[in-house]
Design a protein around this motif. Structure first.
Motif, PDB file in Angstrom:
ATOM      1  N   LYS A  79      40.752  80.417  54.144  1.00 58.26           N
ATOM      2  CA  LYS A  79      40.528  80.286  55.587  1.00 58.26           C
ATOM      3  C   LYS A  79      41.621  79.481  56.278  1.00 58.26           C
ATOM      4  O   LYS A  79      42.002  79.794  57.410  1.00 58.26           O
ATOM      5  CB  LYS A  79      39.157  79.660  55.818  1.00 58.26           C
ATOM      6  N   SER A  80      42.144  78.448  55.624  1.00 59.36           N
ATOM      7  CA  SER A  80      43.188  77.653  56.283  1.00 59.36           C
ATOM      8  C   SER A  80      44.451  78.475  56.503  1.00 59.36           C
ATOM      9  O   SER A  80      45.173  78.254  57.477  1.00 59.36           O
ATOM     10  CB  SER A  80      43.497  76.377  55.501  1.00 59.36           C
ATOM     11  N   SER A  81      44.722  79.451  55.638  1.00 59.20           N
ATOM     12  CA  SER A  81      45.896  80.308  55.865  1.00 59.20           C
ATOM     13  C   SER A  81      45.643  81.275  57.026  1.00 59.20           C
ATOM     14  O   SER A  81      46.575  81.663  57.734  1.00 59.20           O
ATOM     15  CB  SER A  81      46.313  81.044  54.594  1.00 59.20           C
ATOM     16  N   ILE A  82      44.387  81.645  57.237  1.00 63.98           N
ATOM     17  CA  ILE A  82      44.046  82.436  58.420  1.00 63.98           C
ATOM     18  C   ILE A  82      44.259  81.572  59.663  1.00 63.98           C
ATOM     19  O   ILE A  82      44.748  82.050  60.692  1.00 63.98           O
ATOM     20  CB  ILE A  82      42.597  82.958  58.344  1.00 63.98           C
ATOM     21  N   ALA A  83      43.914  80.295  59.569  1.00 66.10           N
ATOM     22  CA  ALA A  83      44.113  79.376  60.702  1.00 66.10           C
ATOM     23  C   ALA A  83      45.589  79.262  61.052  1.00 66.10           C
ATOM     24  O   ALA A  83      45.951  79.239  62.233  1.00 66.10           O
ATOM     25  CB  ALA A  83      43.538  78.004  60.380  1.00 66.10           C
ATOM     26  N   VAL A  84      46.456  79.198  60.048  1.00 62.77           N
ATOM     27  CA  VAL A  84      47.903  79.145  60.310  1.00 62.77           C
ATOM     28  C   VAL A  84      48.327  80.380  61.093  1.00 62.77           C
ATOM     29  O   VAL A  84      49.008  80.286  62.118  1.00 62.77           O
ATOM     30  CB  VAL A  84      48.711  79.031  58.990  1.00 62.77           C
ATOM     31  N   ALA A  85      47.914  81.555  60.620  1.00 63.49           N
ATOM     32  CA  ALA A  85      48.278  82.811  61.299  1.00 63.49           C
ATOM     33  C   ALA A  85      47.698  82.865  62.711  1.00 63.49           C
ATOM     34  O   ALA A  85      48.363  83.351  63.641  1.00 63.49           O
ATOM     35  CB  ALA A  85      47.800  84.005  60.480  1.00 63.49           C
ATOM     36  N   ALA A  86      46.486  82.362  62.892  1.00 63.55           N
ATOM     37  CA  ALA A  86      45.855  82.367  64.222  1.00 63.55           C
ATOM     38  C   ALA A  86      46.596  81.441  65.178  1.00 63.55           C
ATOM     39  O   ALA A  86      46.815  81.791  66.346  1.00 63.55           O
ATOM     40  CB  ALA A  86      44.388  81.963  64.111  1.00 63.55           C
ATOM     41  N   ASN A 138      43.503  88.522  65.016  1.00 52.97           N
ATOM     42  CA  ASN A 138      42.948  88.594  66.372  1.00 52.97           C
ATOM     43  C   ASN A 138      41.505  88.083  66.412  1.00 52.97           C
ATOM     44  O   ASN A 138      41.124  87.358  67.336  1.00 52.97           O
ATOM     45  CB  ASN A 138      43.005  90.025  66.900  1.00 52.97           C
ATOM     46  N   ALA A 139      40.731  88.456  65.415  1.00 53.33           N
ATOM     47  CA  ALA A 139      39.338  87.988  65.347  1.00 53.33           C
ATOM     48  C   ALA A 139      39.304  86.470  65.186  1.00 53.33           C
ATOM     49  O   ALA A 139      38.500  85.785  65.839  1.00 53.33           O
ATOM     50  CB  ALA A 139      38.610  88.664  64.190  1.00 53.33           C
ATOM     51  N   ALA A 140      40.179  85.934  64.338  1.00 48.75           N
ATOM     52  CA  ALA A 140      40.210  84.482  64.125  1.00 48.75           C
ATOM     53  C   ALA A 140      40.600  83.757  65.409  1.00 48.75           C
ATOM     54  O   ALA A 140      39.996  82.737  65.754  1.00 48.75           O
ATOM     55  CB  ALA A 140      41.175  84.136  62.996  1.00 48.75           C
ATOM     56  N   VAL A 141      41.581  84.274  66.138  1.00 47.16           N
ATOM     57  CA  VAL A 141      41.981  83.657  67.410  1.00 47.16           C
ATOM     58  C   VAL A 141      40.783  83.604  68.346  1.00 47.16           C
ATOM     59  O   VAL A 141      40.482  82.568  68.936  1.00 47.16           O
ATOM     60  CB  VAL A 141      43.173  84.418  68.055  1.00 47.16           C
ATOM     61  N   THR A 142      40.092  84.716  68.481  1.00 48.92           N
ATOM     62  CA  THR A 142      38.930  84.788  69.372  1.00 48.92           C
ATOM     63  C   THR A 142      37.827  83.828  68.939  1.00 48.92           C
ATOM     64  O   THR A 142      37.293  83.066  69.758  1.00 48.92           O
ATOM     65  CB  THR A 142      38.376  86.230  69.405  1.00 48.92           C
ATOM     66  N   LEU A 143      37.501  83.852  67.677  1.00 43.57           N
ATOM     67  CA  LEU A 143      36.401  83.009  67.177  1.00 43.57           C
ATOM     68  C   LEU A 143      36.754  81.535  67.208  1.00 43.57           C
ATOM     69  O   LEU A 143      35.923  80.709  67.578  1.00 43.57           O
ATOM     70  CB  LEU A 143      36.011  83.452  65.766  1.00 43.57           C
ATOM     71  N   PHE A 144      37.970  81.180  66.811  1.00 50.39           N
ATOM     72  CA  PHE A 144      38.370  79.775  66.828  1.00 50.39           C
ATOM     73  C   PHE A 144      38.394  79.253  68.258  1.00 50.39           C
ATOM     74  O   PHE A 144      38.043  78.111  68.516  1.00 50.39           O
ATOM     75  CB  PHE A 144      39.730  79.564  66.171  1.00 50.39           C
ATOM     76  N   ARG A 145      38.824  80.087  69.193  1.00 46.92           N
ATOM     77  CA  ARG A 145      38.853  79.698  70.609  1.00 46.92           C
ATOM     78  C   ARG A 145      37.439  79.411  71.111  1.00 46.92           C
ATOM     79  O   ARG A 145      37.213  78.471  71.849  1.00 46.92           O
ATOM     80  CB  ARG A 145      39.470  80.831  71.429  1.00 46.92           C
ATOM     81  N   ARG A 146      36.520  80.240  70.687  1.00 49.93           N
ATOM     82  CA  ARG A 146      35.152  80.157  71.194  1.00 49.93           C
ATOM     83  C   ARG A 146      34.302  79.106  70.482  1.00 49.93           C
ATOM     84  O   ARG A 146      33.538  78.388  71.111  1.00 49.93           O
ATOM     85  CB  ARG A 146      34.481  81.519  71.054  1.00 49.93           C
ATOM     86  N   GLN A 147      34.414  79.010  69.168  1.00 52.03           N
ATOM     87  CA  GLN A 147      33.488  78.143  68.441  1.00 52.03           C
ATOM     88  C   GLN A 147      34.150  77.160  67.503  1.00 52.03           C
ATOM     89  O   GLN A 147      33.452  76.388  66.842  1.00 52.03           O
ATOM     90  CB  GLN A 147      32.461  78.992  67.689  1.00 52.03           C
ATOM     91  N   GLY A 148      35.473  77.149  67.446  1.00 48.25           N
ATOM     92  CA  GLY A 148      36.161  76.204  66.583  1.00 48.25           C
ATOM     93  C   GLY A 148      36.314  76.725  65.167  1.00 48.25           C
ATOM     94  O   GLY A 148      35.740  77.752  64.798  1.00 48.25           O
ATOM     95  N   TYR A 149      37.085  76.021  64.401  1.00 49.06           N
ATOM     96  CA  TYR A 149      37.384  76.411  63.025  1.00 49.06           C
ATOM     97  C   TYR A 149      36.167  76.235  62.117  1.00 49.06           C
ATOM     98  O   TYR A 149      35.784  77.150  61.397  1.00 49.06           O
ATOM     99  CB  TYR A 149      38.569  75.581  62.516  1.00 49.06           C
ATOM    100  N   SER A 150      35.569  75.077  62.127  1.00 53.46           N
ATOM    101  CA  SER A 150      34.473  74.770  61.199  1.00 53.46           C
ATOM    102  C   SER A 150      33.263  75.677  61.390  1.00 53.46           C
ATOM    103  O   SER A 150      32.600  76.027  60.419  1.00 53.46           O
ATOM    104  CB  SER A 150      34.034  73.315  61.347  1.00 53.46           C
ATOM    105  N   ARG A 151      32.990  76.034  62.616  1.00 53.94           N
ATOM    106  CA  ARG A 151      31.803  76.865  62.896  1.00 53.94           C
ATOM    107  C   ARG A 151      32.075  78.354  62.712  1.00 53.94           C
ATOM    108  O   ARG A 151      31.179  79.176  62.900  1.00 53.94           O
ATOM    109  CB  ARG A 151      31.297  76.597  64.313  1.00 53.94           C
TER     110      ARG A 151
END
Length: 194
Positions: free
Chosen positions: A51-58, A13-26
């Motif tokens: 981190k890339s496996s967190i991205a898959v789950a997100a 859930n945190a990764a979804v929120t953060l990736f939505r707001r600031q992108g993966y790299s940031r």
């Protein structure tokens, strides 16, 4: 009895929120730890590939959320055009509510990782395929032939994703609402014989 994965979902859930707001790299792992409240060791326990496996789950989680929303709208709305307009109202409201800081977590992650991370690209394909399938089924129910419905569903999905990006840039929900209205009009203007 196996232990309940206490911190896995908060991390996602945190990764979804953060990736939505600031992108993966940031988004750093420490950011995910801070927002999720999970111990740092949980990241490595649940996501040993990093981190890339967190991205898959997100991406998978965001895809499920979008599909659930669109599925509910498909049941509530009379037509695909109505569904698109209703979804646009939701999206525009969410964007306004975030001060246009939030984008689509699927798109932000895929733009950064899809070319080099196959697992992320596959999660994105599945997320978009689920969305396209729901729209396609609704279009068939509206009377469109299956092949045409599938093509129109891809068009609608692609156009709405582009509208989200444009809305974020313009800091306005108008691109989302205009795109949905024009797609709805296109869908409702049937050529003779269809």
């Amino acid at each position: 009895m196996p232990a309940i994965p206490k911190h896995r979902q908060p991390i996602i859930n945190a990764a979804v929120t953060l990736f939505r707001r600031q992108g993966y790299s940031r988004t750093g792992l420490n950011d995910i730890v801070d927002v999720s409240g999970a111990p740092k060791g949980s990241l490595y326990h649940y996501f040993p590939l990093g981190k890339s496996s967190i991205a898959v789950a997100a991406v998978e989680e965001a895809g499920r959320r979008v599909a659930t929303t669109i599925e509910a709208l498909a049941k509530e709305c009379r037509s695909t055009g109505d569904l698109l307009r209703a979804h646009a109202r939701l999206l525009a409201g969410w964007m306004r509510g975030s001060g246009f800081r939030n984008g689509c977590p699927i798109t932000t992650v895929l733009l950064e990782l899809a070319p080099r991370e196959r697992a992320v690209a596959e999660a994105g394909r599945k997320a978009y395929a689920a969305r396209v399938a729901i729209l396609s089924d609704k279009l068939v129910a509206d009377g469109h032939p299956k092949a045409r419905a599938e093509a129109l569903a891809v068009l609608c999905t692609s156009a709405m994703q582009g509208a989200l990006i444009q809305a974020r840039v313009e800091r306005s929900g108008r691109p989302i609402e205009v795109t949905a209205a024009e797609l709805a009009r296109l869908l409702e203007e049937r050529p003779a014989g269809v």
